[in-house]
Write a protein that holds these residues in place. Structure first.
Motif, mmCIF file in Angstrom:
data_model
loop_
_atom_site.group_PDB
_atom_site.id
_atom_site.type_symbol
_atom_site.label_atom_id
_atom_site.label_comp_id
_atom_site.label_asym_id
_atom_site.label_seq_id
_atom_site.Cartn_x
_atom_site.Cartn_y
_atom_site.Cartn_z
ATOM 1 N N VAL A 90 45.670 11.287 67.425
ATOM 2 C CA VAL A 90 46.264 12.578 67.062
ATOM 3 C C VAL A 90 45.526 13.185 65.868
ATOM 4 C CG1 VAL A 90 48.358 13.750 66.282
ATOM 5 C CG2 VAL A 90 48.513 11.917 67.987
ATOM 6 N N GLU A 91 45.248 12.359 64.882
ATOM 7 C CA GLU A 91 44.527 12.852 63.707
ATOM 8 C C GLU A 91 43.140 13.358 64.085
ATOM 9 O OE1 GLU A 91 46.624 10.039 60.275
ATOM 10 O OE2 GLU A 91 44.829 9.336 61.332
ATOM 11 N N ASP A 92 42.477 12.651 64.994
ATOM 12 C CA ASP A 92 41.132 13.058 65.405
ATOM 13 C C ASP A 92 41.170 14.352 66.216
ATOM 14 O OD1 ASP A 92 38.323 12.623 65.415
ATOM 15 O OD2 ASP A 92 38.453 11.884 67.472
ATOM 16 N N ILE A 93 42.205 14.520 67.047
ATOM 17 C CA ILE A 93 42.368 15.762 67.804
ATOM 18 C C ILE A 93 42.462 16.948 66.851
ATOM 19 C CG2 ILE A 93 44.031 17.075 69.197
ATOM 20 C CD1 ILE A 93 44.623 14.383 70.640
ATOM 21 N N TYR A 94 43.274 16.813 65.810
ATOM 22 C CA TYR A 94 43.429 17.916 64.864
ATOM 23 C C TYR A 94 42.159 18.136 64.043
ATOM 24 C CZ TYR A 94 48.241 19.209 65.692
ATOM 25 O OH TYR A 94 49.395 19.718 66.252
ATOM 26 N N ARG A 95 41.452 17.078 63.744
ATOM 27 C CA ARG A 95 40.183 17.222 63.027
ATOM 28 C C ARG A 95 39.205 18.048 63.878
ATOM 29 N NH1 ARG A 95 38.988 12.156 62.801
ATOM 30 N NH2 ARG A 95 40.352 11.806 61.026
ATOM 31 N N THR A 96 39.162 17.734 65.173
ATOM 32 C CA THR A 96 38.293 18.477 66.084
ATOM 33 C C THR A 96 38.740 19.926 66.200
ATOM 34 O OG1 THR A 96 37.868 16.452 67.358
ATOM 35 C CG2 THR A 96 37.385 18.550 68.440
ATOM 36 N N ARG A 97 40.044 20.138 66.314
ATOM 37 C CA ARG A 97 40.555 21.504 66.416
ATOM 38 C C ARG A 97 40.173 22.325 65.189
ATOM 39 N NH1 ARG A 97 46.687 22.111 67.514
ATOM 40 N NH2 ARG A 97 45.957 24.249 67.891
ATOM 41 N N ARG A 98 40.315 21.740 64.016
ATOM 42 C CA ARG A 98 40.021 22.490 62.785
ATOM 43 C C ARG A 98 38.538 22.863 62.734
ATOM 44 N NH1 ARG A 98 39.733 23.088 57.241
ATOM 45 N NH2 ARG A 98 41.673 23.513 56.120
ATOM 46 N N LEU A 99 37.685 21.901 63.093
ATOM 47 C CA LEU A 99 36.245 22.168 63.094
ATOM 48 C C LEU A 99 35.886 23.294 64.062
ATOM 49 C CD1 LEU A 99 34.825 18.513 63.044
ATOM 50 C CD2 LEU A 99 34.479 20.241 61.269
ATOM 51 N N VAL A 100 36.420 23.219 65.268
ATOM 52 C CA VAL A 100 36.014 24.161 66.309
ATOM 53 C C VAL A 100 36.713 25.507 66.156
ATOM 54 C CG1 VAL A 100 36.022 24.618 68.793
ATOM 55 C CG2 VAL A 100 35.443 22.327 67.945
ATOM 56 N N GLU A 101 38.025 25.503 66.039
ATOM 57 C CA GLU A 101 38.759 26.768 66.033
ATOM 58 C C GLU A 101 38.422 27.613 64.808
ATOM 59 O OE1 GLU A 101 42.907 26.788 67.298
ATOM 60 O OE2 GLU A 101 42.683 24.703 67.950
ATOM 61 N N CYS A 102 38.331 26.987 63.651
ATOM 62 C CA CYS A 102 37.982 27.754 62.451
ATOM 63 C C CYS A 102 36.561 28.294 62.549
ATOM 64 C CB CYS A 102 38.150 26.890 61.202
ATOM 65 S SG CYS A 102 39.887 26.551 60.789
ATOM 66 N N ALA A 103 35.654 27.509 63.145
ATOM 67 C CA ALA A 103 34.286 27.978 63.318
ATOM 68 C C ALA A 103 34.228 29.161 64.280
ATOM 69 C CB ALA A 103 33.400 26.843 63.824
ATOM 70 N N VAL A 104 35.065 29.150 65.316
ATOM 71 C CA VAL A 104 35.113 30.280 66.247
ATOM 72 C C VAL A 104 35.499 31.554 65.510
ATOM 73 C CG1 VAL A 104 36.385 31.278 68.183
ATOM 74 C CG2 VAL A 104 35.542 28.924 68.335
ATOM 75 N N VAL A 105 36.557 31.478 64.701
ATOM 76 C CA VAL A 105 37.015 32.667 63.968
ATOM 77 C C VAL A 105 35.946 33.122 62.976
ATOM 78 C CG1 VAL A 105 38.738 33.546 62.342
ATOM 79 C CG2 VAL A 105 39.449 32.118 64.272
ATOM 80 N N VAL A 164 40.597 18.552 74.870
ATOM 81 C CA VAL A 164 41.271 18.349 73.581
ATOM 82 C C VAL A 164 42.700 18.878 73.651
ATOM 83 C CG1 VAL A 164 41.314 19.054 71.150
ATOM 84 C CG2 VAL A 164 39.165 18.336 72.207
ATOM 85 N N PHE A 165 42.882 20.059 74.233
ATOM 86 C CA PHE A 165 44.231 20.625 74.341
ATOM 87 C C PHE A 165 45.096 19.818 75.307
ATOM 88 C CE2 PHE A 165 42.241 24.871 73.046
ATOM 89 C CZ PHE A 165 42.671 24.735 71.736
ATOM 90 N N ALA A 166 44.495 19.268 76.344
ATOM 91 C CA ALA A 166 45.251 18.408 77.254
ATOM 92 C C ALA A 166 45.716 17.152 76.526
ATOM 93 C CB ALA A 166 44.405 18.045 78.468
ATOM 94 N N GLU A 167 44.839 16.556 75.717
ATOM 95 C CA GLU A 167 45.247 15.400 74.905
ATOM 96 C C GLU A 167 46.355 15.780 73.931
ATOM 97 O OE1 GLU A 167 42.385 12.182 73.545
ATOM 98 O OE2 GLU A 167 41.057 13.927 73.644
ATOM 99 N N LEU A 168 46.242 16.966 73.346
ATOM 100 C CA LEU A 168 47.261 17.424 72.400
ATOM 101 C C LEU A 168 48.629 17.471 73.070
ATOM 102 C CD1 LEU A 168 47.897 18.659 69.576
ATOM 103 C CD2 LEU A 168 47.417 20.898 70.607
ATOM 104 N N GLU A 217 50.446 17.496 59.922
ATOM 105 C CA GLU A 217 51.393 16.728 59.109
ATOM 106 C C GLU A 217 52.724 16.560 59.834
ATOM 107 O OE1 GLU A 217 53.534 16.950 54.686
ATOM 108 O OE2 GLU A 217 51.999 18.412 55.263
ATOM 109 N N ARG A 218 53.201 17.640 60.467
ATOM 110 C CA ARG A 218 54.484 17.592 61.172
ATOM 111 C C ARG A 218 54.420 16.668 62.389
ATOM 112 N NH1 ARG A 218 58.831 21.426 61.423
ATOM 113 N NH2 ARG A 218 57.626 22.707 59.968
ATOM 114 N N VAL A 219 53.349 16.807 63.176
ATOM 115 C CA VAL A 219 53.229 16.006 64.390
ATOM 116 C C VAL A 219 53.076 14.528 64.057
ATOM 117 C CG1 VAL A 219 51.777 15.530 66.405
ATOM 118 C CG2 VAL A 219 52.323 17.894 65.795
ATOM 119 N N VAL A 220 52.204 14.210 63.102
ATOM 120 C CA VAL A 220 51.954 12.806 62.770
ATOM 121 C C VAL A 220 53.200 12.148 62.196
ATOM 122 C CG1 VAL A 220 50.717 11.285 61.175
ATOM 123 C CG2 VAL A 220 49.456 12.967 62.519
ATOM 124 N N GLU A 221 53.956 12.889 61.391
ATOM 125 C CA GLU A 221 55.188 12.331 60.818
ATOM 126 C C GLU A 221 56.119 11.833 61.912
ATOM 127 O OE1 GLU A 221 59.305 13.973 58.768
ATOM 128 O OE2 GLU A 221 57.591 15.318 58.970
#
Length: 231
Positions: A90-105, A164-168, A217-221
């Motif tokens: 889960v942590e790695d999924i969010y790490r990937t999302r942050r890298l990719v989605e923020c870079a897209v914007v 990644v979204f399917a794993e999420l 933070e919410r999901v991992v908790e």
């Protein structure tokens, strides 16, 4: 499982005359992402192959592709199962999302941007919330982020993020607190959309980064507690 198999039978028409393992894997990936097969579900070759009208070999190849994407797992002498993620996953999924989605914007270039898909996903989430359909809100939320990634106009990026979204979605099923998980992000999606409509990609990126950090933070908790309970 009967309802899921009926829906799969409806997908049979999508295969057409040129059905391939890749097309079957696309259908199953989408079904996993939409929540038809929760984590831990055993996938029956006979039932799914019959619903889709494909050979056992074709289905096994599709399973192999999805296992490579970490959506399925093969257990010796037991069969193929939808994967149950670890907290580290889960942590790695969010790490990937942050890298990719923020870079897209960040890389959007000069406005105006084609935001109809994002606006549609926001409307979809609001409509689901009005009906009290919180899993539907979660689906709309994933649609929002898919549409955001699509702004990059990159087939490779979209292909990467599909799995990644399917794993999420697998993680969301374990958390199983859809209203608590998804409700706060309806308004946050609106804020990101409005920043992009104003051509302010810097603000949009900052909102998105904070959004993903808070969601992690919410999901991992909850995920850590649920996985511990199940174990």
């Amino acid at each position: 499982m009967a309802e899921q198999l009926k829906d799969l039978a409806d997908d049979r028409a999508l295969l057409g005359r040129t059905s391939t393992a890749e097309r079957v894997s696309d259908i199953l990936r989408s079904r996993i992402a939409e929540g038809y097969f929760p984590p831990g579900t055993r996938l029956s070759e006979d039932s799914i192959g019959g619903a889709l009208g494909v050979s056992r070999n074709t289905l096994r190849e599709a399973f192999r592709l999805l296992t490579h994407e970490r959506l399925l797992v093969h257990e010796l002498n037991r069969g193929v199962f939808v994967r149950v993620l670890t907290v580290e996953d889960v942590e790695d999924i969010y790490r990937t999302r942050r890298l990719v989605e923020c870079a897209v914007v960040r890389g959007l270039g000069e406005p105006p941007y084609g935001l109809d898909g994002l606006a549609g996903a926001v409307a979809e989430g609001r409509a689901a919330a009005r009906e009290g359909d919180w899993k539907g809100v979660g689906t709309a939320n994933i649609h929002f982020h898919r549409e955001l990634v699509a702004l990059a106009a990159s087939e490779r990026t979209e292909e990467l993020m599909r799995s990644v979204f399917a794993e999420l979605r697998l993680a969301f099923h374990v958390v199983d607190e859809p209203q608590r998980l998804h409700e706060p992000y309806i308004a946050r999606n609106v804020s990101i959309l409005e920043a992009l409509q104003a051509g302010d990609r810097g603000t949009a990126e900052g909102l998105l980064a904070g959004y993903l950090d808070d969601s992690l933070e919410r999901v991992v908790e909850v995920y850590r507690r649920r996985v511990g309970e199940d174990g």
